[in-house]
Design a protein around this motif. Structure first.
Motif, short mmCIF file in Angstrom:
data_model
loop_
_atom_site.label_atom_id
_atom_site.label_comp_id
_atom_site.label_asym_id
_atom_site.label_seq_id
_atom_site.Cartn_x
_atom_site.Cartn_y
_atom_site.Cartn_z
N MET A 1 0.50 -0.85 -0.21
CA MET A 1 0.01 -0.20 -0.07
C MET A 1 0.78 1.69 0.01
N VAL A 2 2.01 0.93 0.59
CA VAL A 2 2.96 2.37 0.85
C VAL A 2 3.33 2.85 -0.56
N GLU A 3 3.68 1.99 -1.43
CA GLU A 3 4.62 2.19 -2.54
C GLU A 3 3.22 3.01 -3.55
N LEU A 4 1.37 2.10 -3.53
CA LEU A 4 0.86 3.47 -3.98
C LEU A 4 0.79 4.49 -3.52
N ILE A 5 0.50 4.45 -2.46
CA ILE A 5 0.24 5.83 -2.00
C ILE A 5 1.60 6.83 -2.56
N GLU A 6 3.10 6.72 -2.38
CA GLU A 6 4.31 7.16 -2.41
C GLU A 6 3.39 7.30 -4.32
N GLY A 7 3.40 6.84 -4.87
CA GLY A 7 3.13 6.87 -6.97
C GLY A 7 2.43 7.93 -6.87
N ARG A 8 1.09 7.84 -6.03
CA ARG A 8 0.02 9.38 -5.90
C ARG A 8 0.70 10.27 -6.08
N LEU A 9 0.99 10.30 -4.90
CA LEU A 9 1.49 11.53 -4.51
C LEU A 9 2.24 12.12 -4.97
N GLU A 10 2.82 10.79 -5.32
CA GLU A 10 3.76 11.80 -6.74
C GLU A 10 3.18 12.68 -8.32
N ARG A 11 2.53 11.00 -8.52
CA ARG A 11 1.18 11.55 -9.44
C ARG A 11 0.71 13.46 -9.18
N LEU A 12 0.27 13.30 -8.02
CA LEU A 12 -0.51 14.70 -7.80
C LEU A 12 0.46 15.76 -7.39
N GLY A 13 1.72 15.32 -7.38
CA GLY A 13 3.05 16.40 -6.71
C GLY A 13 2.35 17.13 -5.14
N LEU A 14 1.65 15.87 -4.39
CA LEU A 14 1.59 15.93 -3.38
C LEU A 14 2.82 15.44 -1.69
N THR A 15 2.60 16.07 -0.65
CA THR A 15 3.71 15.63 0.26
C THR A 15 2.74 14.98 1.08
#
Length: 132
Positions: A1-15
């Protein structure tokens, strides 16, 4: 799950802090999740996190986004409902994964560790009319 969350953060430009706040979670929640210091979110917290990351619960739990997530991911944690403390919930989850014989052994050990049970208050027997 952490990898998926980090991927979404990167795509959305969110911290992680921005996403946590948007989901109504503690600002350091995603950092603690990455470090394994908090349990994987379930229920409403998981729904809010998926919404903050503009994705679905199914995606976050590693399923095809078009497949509904398993019901247990959508159930609220009992601790969040005030029924169990966090450590109690963790123990219950681990206990439920055990086979029957292991459950019996754990129960025996815990009962012995807890000491003797207090006897319930004695309730006086009812007297029958005409008898003493």
């Amino acid at each position: 799950m952490v990898e998926l969350i980090e991927g979404r953060l990167e795509r959305l430009g969110l911290t992680p802090e921005e996403a946590s706040r948007a989901a109504g979670l503690q600002p350091d929640f995603l950092d603690r999740l990455r470090e394994g210091r908090v349990a994987v979110p379930r229920g409403d917290r998981l729904r809010r996190l998926a919404e903050a990351l503009s994705t679905s619960v199914s995606y976050l739990v590693g399923l095809d986004p078009d497949v509904p997530p398993p019901a247990e991911w959508l159930e609220e944690e009992q601790g969040s409902l005030g029924l169990l403390a966090g450590d109690e919930e963790g123990l219950l989850r681990a206990y439920r994964k055990l086979e029957f014989s292991a459950k019996a052994a754990v129960l025996l050990v815990v009962r012995r560790m807890a000491g003797p049970e207090e006897a319930p208050d004695a309730v006086p027997a009812k007297q029958v009319k005409g008898r003493r």
